[in-house]
Design an enzyme around this catalytic site. Structure first.
Site, PDB file in Angstrom:
ATOM      1  N   LYS A 126       0.871  -1.189   0.000  1.00  0.00           N
ATOM      2  CA  LYS A 126       0.000   0.000   0.000  1.00  0.00           C
ATOM      3  C   LYS A 126       0.898   1.226   0.000  1.00  0.00           C
ATOM      4  O   LYS A 126       1.995   1.193   0.556  1.00  0.00           O
ATOM      5  CB  LYS A 126      -0.868   0.015   1.253  1.00  0.00           C
ATOM      6  CG  LYS A 126      -2.086   0.887   1.129  1.00  0.00           C
ATOM      7  CD  LYS A 126      -3.217   0.140   0.441  1.00  0.00           C
ATOM      8  CE  LYS A 126      -4.400   1.009   0.133  1.00  0.00           C
ATOM      9  NZ  LYS A 126      -5.554   0.208  -0.299  1.00  0.00           N
ATOM     10  N   ASP A 166      -6.936   4.362  -4.650  1.00  0.00           N
ATOM     11  CA  ASP A 166      -7.593   4.216  -3.344  1.00  0.00           C
ATOM     12  C   ASP A 166      -8.215   5.590  -3.063  1.00  0.00           C
ATOM     13  O   ASP A 166      -8.437   6.366  -4.010  1.00  0.00           O
ATOM     14  CB  ASP A 166      -6.589   3.783  -2.266  1.00  0.00           C
ATOM     15  CG  ASP A 166      -7.264   3.292  -0.986  1.00  0.00           C
ATOM     16  OD1 ASP A 166      -7.705   2.137  -0.943  1.00  0.00           O
ATOM     17  OD2 ASP A 166      -7.376   4.082  -0.012  1.00  0.00           O
TER      18      ASP A 166
HETATM   19  P1  NDP Z   1     -12.821   7.836  -3.097  1.00  0.00           P
HETATM   20  O1  NDP Z   1     -11.741   8.809  -2.931  1.00  0.00           O
HETATM   21  O2  NDP Z   1     -13.398   7.591  -4.439  1.00  0.00           O
HETATM   22  O3  NDP Z   1     -14.026   8.185  -2.105  1.00  0.00           O
HETATM   23  C1  NDP Z   1     -13.833   8.253  -0.747  1.00  0.00           C
HETATM   24  C2  NDP Z   1     -15.137   8.585  -0.072  1.00  0.00           C
HETATM   25  O4  NDP Z   1     -15.011   8.383   1.335  1.00  0.00           O
HETATM   26  C3  NDP Z   1     -15.534  10.033  -0.254  1.00  0.00           C
HETATM   27  O5  NDP Z   1     -16.928  10.119  -0.228  1.00  0.00           O
HETATM   28  C4  NDP Z   1     -14.917  10.685   0.964  1.00  0.00           C
HETATM   29  O6  NDP Z   1     -15.516  11.904   1.370  1.00  0.00           O
HETATM   30  C5  NDP Z   1     -15.180   9.627   2.005  1.00  0.00           C
HETATM   31  N1  NDP Z   1     -14.196   9.754   3.080  1.00  0.00           N
HETATM   32  C6  NDP Z   1     -12.850   9.681   2.967  1.00  0.00           C
HETATM   33  N2  NDP Z   1     -12.269   9.884   4.150  1.00  0.00           N
HETATM   34  C7  NDP Z   1     -13.277  10.102   5.017  1.00  0.00           C
HETATM   35  C8  NDP Z   1     -13.320  10.371   6.389  1.00  0.00           C
HETATM   36  N3  NDP Z   1     -12.197  10.465   7.112  1.00  0.00           N
HETATM   37  N4  NDP Z   1     -14.547  10.504   6.967  1.00  0.00           N
HETATM   38  C9  NDP Z   1     -15.691  10.408   6.241  1.00  0.00           C
HETATM   39  N5  NDP Z   1     -15.694  10.158   4.920  1.00  0.00           N
HETATM   40  C10 NDP Z   1     -14.511   9.995   4.332  1.00  0.00           C
HETATM   41  O7  NDP Z   1     -12.270   6.465  -2.476  1.00  0.00           O
HETATM   42  P2  NDP Z   1     -12.751   4.964  -2.734  1.00  0.00           P
HETATM   43  O8  NDP Z   1     -14.216   4.923  -2.961  1.00  0.00           O
HETATM   44  O9  NDP Z   1     -11.849   4.376  -3.742  1.00  0.00           O
HETATM   45  O10 NDP Z   1     -12.387   4.288  -1.335  1.00  0.00           O
HETATM   46  C11 NDP Z   1     -13.323   4.165  -0.270  1.00  0.00           C
HETATM   47  C12 NDP Z   1     -12.899   3.030   0.646  1.00  0.00           C
HETATM   48  O11 NDP Z   1     -12.849   1.801  -0.095  1.00  0.00           O
HETATM   49  C13 NDP Z   1     -11.522   3.167   1.288  1.00  0.00           C
HETATM   50  O12 NDP Z   1     -11.549   2.559   2.570  1.00  0.00           O
HETATM   51  C14 NDP Z   1     -10.635   2.331   0.372  1.00  0.00           C
HETATM   52  O13 NDP Z   1      -9.469   1.879   1.028  1.00  0.00           O
HETATM   53  C15 NDP Z   1     -11.576   1.188   0.062  1.00  0.00           C
HETATM   54  N6  NDP Z   1     -11.287   0.396  -1.129  1.00  0.00           N
HETATM   55  C16 NDP Z   1     -11.163   0.975  -2.360  1.00  0.00           C
HETATM   56  C17 NDP Z   1     -10.935   0.186  -3.472  1.00  0.00           C
HETATM   57  C18 NDP Z   1     -10.889   0.761  -4.841  1.00  0.00           C
HETATM   58  O14 NDP Z   1     -10.807  -0.024  -5.787  1.00  0.00           O
HETATM   59  N7  NDP Z   1     -10.972   2.060  -5.034  1.00  0.00           N
HETATM   60  C19 NDP Z   1     -10.737  -1.263  -3.347  1.00  0.00           C
HETATM   61  C20 NDP Z   1     -10.974  -1.777  -2.025  1.00  0.00           C
HETATM   62  C21 NDP Z   1     -11.205  -0.958  -0.970  1.00  0.00           C
HETATM   63  P3  NDP Z   1     -14.786  13.307   1.058  1.00  0.00           P
HETATM   64  O15 NDP Z   1     -15.060  13.578  -0.395  1.00  0.00           O
HETATM   65  O16 NDP Z   1     -15.455  14.264   1.987  1.00  0.00           O
HETATM   66  O17 NDP Z   1     -13.340  13.114   1.369  1.00  0.00           O
HETATM   67  O1  2IT Z   2      -7.851  -1.593  -0.964  1.00  0.00           O
HETATM   68  C1  2IT Z   2      -7.774  -2.064  -2.107  1.00  0.00           C
HETATM   69  O2  2IT Z   2      -7.935  -3.267  -2.341  1.00  0.00           O
HETATM   70  C2  2IT Z   2      -7.532  -1.146  -3.223  1.00  0.00           C
HETATM   71  N1  2IT Z   2      -7.464   0.062  -3.013  1.00  0.00           N
HETATM   72  C3  2IT Z   2      -7.327  -1.672  -4.618  1.00  0.00           C
HETATM   73  C4  2IT Z   2      -5.947  -2.207  -4.783  1.00  0.00           C
HETATM   74  C5  2IT Z   2      -5.576  -2.620  -6.170  1.00  0.00           C
HETATM   75  O3  2IT Z   2      -4.375  -2.887  -6.344  1.00  0.00           O
HETATM   76  O4  2IT Z   2      -6.404  -2.680  -7.067  1.00  0.00           O
END
Ligand code: NDP
Ligand code: 2IT
Length: 446
Positions: A126, A166
């Protein structure tokens, strides 16, 4: 000599001071894996859990860039290369002011187990930076990404370490980083996933995490003879994972009623339509845009400074960030009749919340199982890059479904209790652990 949870955790806490999220992630795994290790002493003998709780290496570096006013800005970048026993390091990059070494260690540790669960050859890693994309111009984001990659490029590669997106890192940022990597190295390779379709990206990657979390929810419900259809879903977050999770709930005939961001949550009692979700996707593309603007567009309620867990629902999908759903939130969800929780985010539920779900014997899927569809599709992007071909959307959709079904089966295999209740935490941890541990066993003392 048998491994003891409290001695092991004392050791982890002492050598990783102040890294509370990392302690939490290790504790959750250790609690369920230690009985398995004690029943299989070969793992204890080679100190496999101790080795798994220590990253292979951590790279930390300065990221200097100039903002639009010509002011020099300094951020800190990291890559935690946690474990490459079963494949190249693989895991996302997070740009958020809360990023620090402990947060990235928890994420890299979780990623190792998650990637193992996908069945694909990927190790865990990560990375990220304490950079806040909110309110930054396109040019500032580009300059930051270029500066970040100017250091990171020497540590990554298609067979070494393959980052992805992420929080705060989506297709646009991946494009800037890929462009800079290619420019510096003169090598066009699958060094990142989540790329644009024109330059080696995969269909279905943007959708994969959110869709996968709903497929996993569906697998859990099917296991107890239920369907998503007709169920009300509370979703947190409004980024990549949350919007696609809400969309797939809709496809399945469910009713998603909330989305959120760090400012608060919106509640639409009529439920989201595809048009409303598309609007959120477009709106939140501008980093820093607020979900509160939804209400002026479509009505409903905005609750400032609140999380959505008080809204009555049948199923909940926390898709924003770590520790966003606490013990009291879990109690509220249970009181309101919530029957299933599928984590789209990484470690969104704290330990008290997980214990409450477990005690109430409801369905609860930890992120390392339920959000593995994203990295699973990244694994398929890597194999398409290696083979220099493109798979079709239909083919990849079926492949994603199969990855999630296989993870569900593995959880049932390793996590079923005598009364038929499935402890998905135990199942995911043991299944994820076993493959990595067996590879480490084969390598000897390294
Ligand atoms: P994005 O940046 O697309 O969206 C993040 C969202 O979460 C936004 O709505 C943001 O709000 C909110 N957020 C972030 N930090 C906080 C906080 N401290 N408190 C409240 N809301 C918060 O990210 P992703 O959708 O990609 O990621 C979301 C989650 O999913 C994370 O935990 C990530 O690790 C996990 N994840 C992502 C993957 C991927 O493929 N993208 C794969 C697996 C897991 P704001 O706009 O106000 O910051
Ligand atoms: O938390 C996760 O699994 C991710 N942000 C995606 C990682 C990846 O390599 O696609």
């Amino acid at each position: 000599m048998a491994v003891n949870l409290s001695d092991f955790m004392d050791w982890v806490v002492a050598r990783n001071p102040g890294e509370t999220e990392f302690h939490q992630a290790v504790h959750e795994v250790a609690e369920t894996v230690i009985p398995f290790i004690n029943a299989n002493p070969v793992y204890e003998k080679i100190k496999v859990l101790e080795r798994m709780a220590e990253p292979d290496r951590i790279i930390s570096f300065r990221v200097t860039w100039a903002d639009d006013n010509g002011e020099v800005q300094v951020n800190r970048g990291y890559r935690v290369q946690f474990n490459n026993s079963i494949g190249p390091y693989k895991g996302g990059i997070r740009f958020h002011p809360s990023v620090n070494q402990g947060v990235l260690k928890f994420l890299g540790f979780e990623q190792t187990f998650k990637n193992s669960l996908t069945g694909l050859p990927m190790g865990g890693g990560k990375g990220g930076a304490d950079f806040d994309p909110k309110g930054k111009s396109q040019h500032e984001i580009m300059r930051f990404c270029q500066s970040f990659m100017t250091e990171l490029y020497r540590h990554v590669g298609a067979n070494i370490d393959v980052p992805a997106g992420d929080i705060g890192v989506g297709g646009r940022e991946i494009g800037y980083m890929f462009g800079q990597f290619k420019r510096i190295t003169n090598s066009f390779e699958g060094v990142l996933t989540g790329k644009g379709l024109e330059y080696g990206g995969s269909l279905m990657r943007p959708e994969a995490t959110g869709y996968g979390a709903v497929y996993f929810l569906e697998d859990m419900l099917h296991h107890i003879g239920q369907e998503i259809e007709g169920k009300t879903a509370v979703v947190s977050g409004s980024g990549n994972v949350a919007t696609h999770a809400a969309e797939k709930i809709l496809h399945r005939g469910g009713k998603p009623v909330t989305l959120s961001d760090s400012g608060g949550f919106i509640f639409d009692p009529d439920g989201f339509t595809q048009e409303k979700i598309d609007w959120v996707k477009e709106h939140k593309k501008q980093r820093g845009a607020r979900i509160s603007a939804y209400v002026a567009e479509f009505g409903g309620e905005y609750h400032e400074g609140k999380t959505p867990w008080g809204v009555p629902c049948d199923v909940a999908l926390p898709c924003a960030t770590q520790n966003e759903l606490l013990g009291d939130d879990a109690k509220t969800l249970l009181k309101n009749g919530c029957k299933a929780v599928s984590e789209g985010a990484n470690m969104p539920c704290d330990m008290k919340a997980i214990a409450a779900f477990h005690d109430a014997r409801i369905l609860y899927a930890p992120g390392k199982a339920s959000n593995a569809g994203g990295v699973g599709m990244s694994g398929l992007e890597m194999s398409q890059n290696s083979a220099r071909l493109h798979r079709t959307e239909e083919d990849l959709r079926l492949a994603l479904r199969k990855i999630m079904d296989d993870i569900h089966d593995a959880c049932v295999r390793h996590g079923s209790e005598p009364d038929g209740y499935v402890d998905y935490v135990k199942g995911a941890n043991i299944a994820g652990f076993k493959k990595v541990a067996d590879a480490m066993l084969a390598f000897g003392v390294v």
